[in-house]
Every structure is written in structure tokens, then in C-alpha cells.
Design a protein around this motif. Structure first.
Motif, PDB file in Angstrom:
ATOM      1  N   PRO A 197       0.820  -1.222   0.000  1.00  0.00           N
ATOM      2  CA  PRO A 197       0.000   0.000   0.000  1.00  0.00           C
ATOM      3  C   PRO A 197       0.853   1.271   0.000  1.00  0.00           C
ATOM      4  O   PRO A 197       1.998   1.247   0.454  1.00  0.00           O
ATOM      5  CB  PRO A 197      -0.791  -0.110   1.307  1.00  0.00           C
ATOM      6  CG  PRO A 197      -0.054  -1.082   2.149  1.00  0.00           C
ATOM      7  CD  PRO A 197       0.732  -1.978   1.253  1.00  0.00           C
ATOM      8  N   THR A 198       0.279   2.336  -0.511  1.00  0.00           N
ATOM      9  CA  THR A 198       0.962   3.640  -0.504  1.00  0.00           C
ATOM     10  C   THR A 198       0.374   4.502   0.600  1.00  0.00           C
ATOM     11  O   THR A 198      -0.832   4.755   0.606  1.00  0.00           O
ATOM     12  CB  THR A 198       0.786   4.337  -1.871  1.00  0.00           C
ATOM     13  OG1 THR A 198       1.481   3.577  -2.852  1.00  0.00           O
ATOM     14  CG2 THR A 198       1.326   5.758  -1.870  1.00  0.00           C
ATOM     15  N   PRO A 199       1.212   4.939   1.558  1.00  0.00           N
ATOM     16  CA  PRO A 199       0.690   5.825   2.615  1.00  0.00           C
ATOM     17  C   PRO A 199       0.375   7.213   2.055  1.00  0.00           C
ATOM     18  O   PRO A 199       0.716   7.525   0.907  1.00  0.00           O
ATOM     19  CB  PRO A 199       1.855   5.920   3.614  1.00  0.00           C
ATOM     20  CG  PRO A 199       2.972   5.100   3.077  1.00  0.00           C
ATOM     21  CD  PRO A 199       2.652   4.698   1.680  1.00  0.00           C
ATOM     22  N   ILE A 200      -0.234   8.046   2.886  1.00  0.00           N
ATOM     23  CA  ILE A 200      -0.409   9.465   2.550  1.00  0.00           C
ATOM     24  C   ILE A 200       0.883  10.169   2.990  1.00  0.00           C
ATOM     25  O   ILE A 200       1.389   9.906   4.083  1.00  0.00           O
ATOM     26  CB  ILE A 200      -1.625  10.041   3.292  1.00  0.00           C
ATOM     27  CG1 ILE A 200      -2.899   9.372   2.750  1.00  0.00           C
ATOM     28  CG2 ILE A 200      -1.689  11.564   3.152  1.00  0.00           C
ATOM     29  CD1 ILE A 200      -4.148   9.689   3.549  1.00  0.00           C
ATOM     30  N   TYR A 201       1.421  11.014   2.143  1.00  0.00           N
ATOM     31  CA  TYR A 201       2.691  11.672   2.458  1.00  0.00           C
ATOM     32  C   TYR A 201       2.497  13.122   2.887  1.00  0.00           C
ATOM     33  O   TYR A 201       1.583  13.806   2.399  1.00  0.00           O
ATOM     34  CB  TYR A 201       3.637  11.614   1.249  1.00  0.00           C
ATOM     35  CG  TYR A 201       4.199  10.227   1.044  1.00  0.00           C
ATOM     36  CD1 TYR A 201       5.339   9.821   1.722  1.00  0.00           C
ATOM     37  CD2 TYR A 201       3.561   9.309   0.202  1.00  0.00           C
ATOM     38  CE1 TYR A 201       5.846   8.536   1.563  1.00  0.00           C
ATOM     39  CE2 TYR A 201       4.059   8.027   0.037  1.00  0.00           C
ATOM     40  CZ  TYR A 201       5.199   7.655   0.720  1.00  0.00           C
ATOM     41  OH  TYR A 201       5.693   6.386   0.569  1.00  0.00           O
ATOM     42  N   HIS A 202       3.363  13.544   3.764  1.00  0.00           N
ATOM     43  CA  HIS A 202       3.377  14.938   4.220  1.00  0.00           C
ATOM     44  C   HIS A 202       4.846  15.349   4.333  1.00  0.00           C
ATOM     45  O   HIS A 202       5.542  14.919   5.245  1.00  0.00           O
ATOM     46  CB  HIS A 202       2.683  15.053   5.583  1.00  0.00           C
ATOM     47  CG  HIS A 202       2.640  16.447   6.128  1.00  0.00           C
ATOM     48  ND1 HIS A 202       1.464  17.163   6.255  1.00  0.00           N
ATOM     49  CD2 HIS A 202       3.623  17.265   6.572  1.00  0.00           C
ATOM     50  CE1 HIS A 202       1.731  18.360   6.758  1.00  0.00           C
ATOM     51  NE2 HIS A 202       3.032  18.439   6.969  1.00  0.00           N
ATOM     52  N   HIS A 203       5.311  16.108   3.355  1.00  0.00           N
ATOM     53  CA  HIS A 203       6.699  16.580   3.390  1.00  0.00           C
ATOM     54  C   HIS A 203       6.695  18.003   3.943  1.00  0.00           C
ATOM     55  O   HIS A 203       6.098  18.900   3.354  1.00  0.00           O
ATOM     56  CB  HIS A 203       7.297  16.531   1.991  1.00  0.00           C
ATOM     57  CG  HIS A 203       7.483  15.127   1.489  1.00  0.00           C
ATOM     58  ND1 HIS A 203       6.478  14.439   0.828  1.00  0.00           N
ATOM     59  CD2 HIS A 203       8.522  14.264   1.614  1.00  0.00           C
ATOM     60  CE1 HIS A 203       6.918  13.212   0.546  1.00  0.00           C
ATOM     61  NE2 HIS A 203       8.151  13.090   1.014  1.00  0.00           N
ATOM     62  N   HIS A 204       7.337  18.150   5.089  1.00  0.00           N
ATOM     63  CA  HIS A 204       7.299  19.478   5.724  1.00  0.00           C
ATOM     64  C   HIS A 204       8.499  20.330   5.318  1.00  0.00           C
ATOM     65  O   HIS A 204       9.523  19.816   4.875  1.00  0.00           O
ATOM     66  CB  HIS A 204       7.212  19.328   7.251  1.00  0.00           C
ATOM     67  CG  HIS A 204       8.396  18.617   7.843  1.00  0.00           C
ATOM     68  ND1 HIS A 204       9.640  19.185   7.938  1.00  0.00           N
ATOM     69  CD2 HIS A 204       8.515  17.369   8.368  1.00  0.00           C
ATOM     70  CE1 HIS A 204      10.471  18.331   8.500  1.00  0.00           C
ATOM     71  NE2 HIS A 204       9.822  17.218   8.762  1.00  0.00           N
ATOM     72  N   ASP A 205       8.320  21.595   5.487  1.00  0.00           N
ATOM     73  CA  ASP A 205       9.368  22.564   5.202  1.00  0.00           C
ATOM     74  C   ASP A 205      10.586  22.250   6.067  1.00  0.00           C
ATOM     75  O   ASP A 205      10.440  21.700   7.160  1.00  0.00           O
ATOM     76  CB  ASP A 205       8.808  23.949   5.594  1.00  0.00           C
ATOM     77  CG  ASP A 205       9.423  25.028   4.748  1.00  0.00           C
ATOM     78  OD1 ASP A 205      10.379  24.719   4.018  1.00  0.00           O
ATOM     79  OD2 ASP A 205       8.947  26.168   4.833  1.00  0.00           O
ATOM     80  N   LEU A 206      11.757  22.579   5.580  1.00  0.00           N
ATOM     81  CA  LEU A 206      12.974  22.287   6.358  1.00  0.00           C
ATOM     82  C   LEU A 206      13.251  23.416   7.335  1.00  0.00           C
ATOM     83  O   LEU A 206      13.007  24.579   7.030  1.00  0.00           O
ATOM     84  CB  LEU A 206      14.163  22.107   5.411  1.00  0.00           C
ATOM     85  CG  LEU A 206      14.003  20.938   4.434  1.00  0.00           C
ATOM     86  CD1 LEU A 206      15.147  20.928   3.431  1.00  0.00           C
ATOM     87  CD2 LEU A 206      13.939  19.609   5.170  1.00  0.00           C
ATOM     88  N   ILE A 207      13.738  23.018   8.499  1.00  0.00           N
ATOM     89  CA  ILE A 207      14.098  24.020   9.500  1.00  0.00           C
ATOM     90  C   ILE A 207      15.457  24.605   9.104  1.00  0.00           C
ATOM     91  O   ILE A 207      16.386  23.868   8.768  1.00  0.00           O
ATOM     92  CB  ILE A 207      14.215  23.365  10.905  1.00  0.00           C
ATOM     93  CG1 ILE A 207      12.893  22.726  11.297  1.00  0.00           C
ATOM     94  CG2 ILE A 207      14.677  24.372  11.942  1.00  0.00           C
ATOM     95  CD1 ILE A 207      11.793  23.690  11.649  1.00  0.00           C
ATOM     96  N   ARG A 208      15.545  25.896   9.140  1.00  0.00           N
ATOM     97  CA  ARG A 208      16.799  26.548   8.739  1.00  0.00           C
ATOM     98  C   ARG A 208      17.381  27.324   9.909  1.00  0.00           C
ATOM     99  O   ARG A 208      16.671  27.655  10.853  1.00  0.00           O
ATOM    100  CB  ARG A 208      16.540  27.483   7.554  1.00  0.00           C
ATOM    101  CG  ARG A 208      16.136  26.689   6.343  1.00  0.00           C
ATOM    102  CD  ARG A 208      15.705  27.525   5.167  1.00  0.00           C
ATOM    103  NE  ARG A 208      15.125  26.636   4.164  1.00  0.00           N
ATOM    104  CZ  ARG A 208      15.832  25.970   3.252  1.00  0.00           C
ATOM    105  NH1 ARG A 208      17.140  26.105   3.177  1.00  0.00           N
ATOM    106  NH2 ARG A 208      15.234  25.176   2.400  1.00  0.00           N
ATOM    107  N   ASP A 209      18.667  27.605   9.812  1.00  0.00           N
ATOM    108  CA  ASP A 209      19.267  28.409  10.881  1.00  0.00           C
ATOM    109  C   ASP A 209      18.964  29.886  10.607  1.00  0.00           C
ATOM    110  O   ASP A 209      18.304  30.227   9.618  1.00  0.00           O
ATOM    111  CB  ASP A 209      20.766  28.122  11.034  1.00  0.00           C
ATOM    112  CG  ASP A 209      21.563  28.556   9.812  1.00  0.00           C
ATOM    113  OD1 ASP A 209      21.011  29.295   8.969  1.00  0.00           O
ATOM    114  OD2 ASP A 209      22.726  28.150   9.703  1.00  0.00           O
ATOM    115  N   ASP A 210      19.482  30.759  11.445  1.00  0.00           N
ATOM    116  CA  ASP A 210      19.116  32.170  11.314  1.00  0.00           C
ATOM    117  C   ASP A 210      19.600  32.764   9.986  1.00  0.00           C
ATOM    118  O   ASP A 210      19.051  33.731   9.487  1.00  0.00           O
ATOM    119  CB  ASP A 210      19.674  32.968  12.501  1.00  0.00           C
ATOM    120  CG  ASP A 210      19.060  32.454  13.803  1.00  0.00           C
ATOM    121  OD1 ASP A 210      17.960  31.873  13.739  1.00  0.00           O
ATOM    122  OD2 ASP A 210      19.694  32.616  14.863  1.00  0.00           O
TER     123      ASP A 210
END
Ligand code: GLU
Length: 282
Positions: free
Chosen positions: A235-248
């Protein structure tokens, strides 16, 4: 179906803010869906995995107030399962052994052409020198690759649902794009008995993962995961790709970025609440 989410770190360095973000998002999604949040240790690269990093993962996540069922699945204990899946793909005639090292691939890649991507989720797109070889002639020093063209020919249209903020919607995977931008990925790495792509697909299926939360840097790789799911009838799950955390300064955080390690924040007296705030999850 009960929702199951997961956080799947590799114990090859300290967890940083980006990991905390992934883990918290996955745990929150499970709570919201009335499901279960799982932890999985992705340690197939035994040359880099360390028990101390694994302990630190458990410690940091517990400090963040996360909990998960035990025993935790560790990929290093699942090599026979990955070998079985690789054998299944080989029996379908979709694999070949490859002896090329990085220098061979660079030499064969040729001059860049305008509009033709040279790099995919695994680095340089494989130019195909070993593609005619037969899997039965595999040598101990070879890797095993997936023949993408043949793989595409045996399946119908494939797609996946994405709920992440950057690419929300249904993504129909374009076979041409898959060939030109991903290519013949490695299924079984030298001295590893598997690869990230193969293991992640098998484990998400075997653990009944319904929703995958992870960084946007893995969005492109998802196409190959969905292809493998279809080939292996998973089966294929539902995907959620989140934004990457960046430094200052706006730079993406890497594992080697010790200054941003959760352990460092803890040592400095930062609270879990402040970490959640720092990643925008208040
Ligand atoms: N082990 C992978 C990493 O640490 C996780 C990838 C995934 O969530 O699919 O980047």
C-alpha cells in the motif's frame, strides 16, 4: 484503518531541530487521528550507525515528551526481509548488478546538456553502463540496481496524495520524469544488504504506516518509493513533506551541525516547550 505515523531517524549523529520538528509533527498527526506514533531506527549503514547515537535518540525524544510502542523496529535486524524483497524484484527481471564506482559514473556521465537533469535523489543519475548485465552474475562487490525503464513498463499509472504545505494535492508520477530525474537507483548497497529506498518502503508497509511525515528534501525520492510499492504490491501511505528548519542565516540544518543539536539545547537549559516554539509548533 487505524492511523499509524512514524519517525525514522538514522543513528549516525545527534538529532537536531529538523528531526525534532519531524518527530513532533508525526506524533501530533497520530494523536489527532486517534492513532499510534512509532519510532524506527534506520541503521542499515553499520559503518556509520553508533549505539551511543541510538541511545541519544531515545533520550532526546523522551525529553520532548514523545512516547512510542516498544520494541522499536531496527532495520539492521531486518536484512533477510529486504533480501526477500530484492529477490522478488530480481525474479521479475527488474534488477541488474553494477560494479561502477563514483569515478566510473562521472566518466560515463558526459558533458551536461541543457534541460537534462544530471542529479537525482541519490546524486548523479546512473548512466547505465552495467544495465545489460544479468542479476545471476552478481559479484560480492557489486551493488544491485533497479532497471527503471523495465519497472515502468510493468505498471499502470501511479500517484500519491501529499498533504504537506509545499506540494499539497495528488501527484501523478510521470514515467518520463522518473527516468530522467531519478534513474536506476541502487536497491542493495555494497556491504549493507539493502538501501534506504528499499528498506523504507518495506518497513512502512510492514509496520502498517498510513501517514508518512518527513522533510521536503525527500519529496523527489517519494516517486521511487511509490514505484517500489506498486512493484511489490504494497500500500501507498499518505505523504506529508514538511518545510525544512533553517538556521538564522537561512541555511538548512545538517546532522553535523552540532550547534543545533537537541542535546546542546538541553545542556544550555532550553525547555521542550521552547524547542516546540523554535520550530513553530506552539
Ligand atoms: N532515515 C531517514 C533520515 O534520517 C528517514 C527518512 C524517512 O523518514 O523516510 O533521513
Amino acid at each position: 484503518m487505524t492511523a499509524r505515523t512514524r519517525f525514522a531517524p538514522s543513528p549516525t549523529g545527534p538529532l537536531h531541530l529538523g528531526h525534532a520538528y519531524s518527530a513532533l509533527i508525526a506524533a501530533r498527526a497520530a494523536a489527532k487521528l486517534g492513532g499510534t506514533f512509532l519510532l524506527r531506527i534506520e541503521d542499515i549503514d553499520q559503518s556509520r550507525a553508533r549505539a551511543a547515537w541510538e541511545d541519544q535518540i531515545y533520550n532526546d525524544l523522551a525529553w520532548l515528551n514523545l512516547s512510542w510502542p516498544t520494541p522499536v523496529l531496527r532495520q539492521s535486524e531486518r536484512l533477510p526481509r529486504y533480501a526477500e524483497a530484492a529477490a522478488q524484484l530480481s525474479a521479475m527481471g527488474l534488477t541488474y548488478p553494477c560494479s561502477c564506482n563514483r569515478a566510473d559514473i562521472e566518466a560515463a556521465a558526459g558533458a551536461p546538456q541543457e534541460g537534462v537533469p544530471q542529479f537525482g535523489p541519490d546524486g548523479r543519475i546512473y548512466p547505465g553502463q552495467c544495465r545489460q548485465r544479468s542479476t545471476k552474475d552478481i559479484q560480492p562487490t557489486d551493488v544491485l540496481r533497479l532497471n527503471l525503464k523495465k519497472s515502468i513498463d510493468v505498471i499502470d499509472a501511479i500517484s500519491f496524495s501529499e498533504t504537506g504545505p509545499l506540494h499539497t494535492g495528488t501527484h501523478v508520477i510521470d514515467p518520463e520524469h522518473l527516468q530522467s530525474s531519478v534513474g536506476d537507483i541502487i536497491l542493495v548497497r555494497r556491504n549493507m544488504g539493502s538501501s534506504y529506498h528499499l528498506s523504507v518502503v518495506i518497513d512502512d508497509a510492514d509496520q502498517g504506516i498510513t501517514h508518512v511525515h518527513r522533510g521536503a528534501d525527500l519529496f523527489e525520492a517519494t516517486q521511487i518509493h511509490v514505484l517500489l510499492q506498486r512493484l511489490l504490491n504494497l500500500p501507498t501511505p499518505i505523504y506529508h513533506h514538511h518545510d525544512l528548519i533553517r538556521d538564522d542565516a537561512g541555511k538548512r540544518l545538517a546532522k553535523r551541525d552540532d550547534a543545533r543539536a537537541i542535546a546542546k539545547y538541553r545542556a544550555d537549559g532550553v525547555t521542550p516547550q521552547q524547542i516546540r516554539h523554535r520550530v513553530g509548533l506552539d
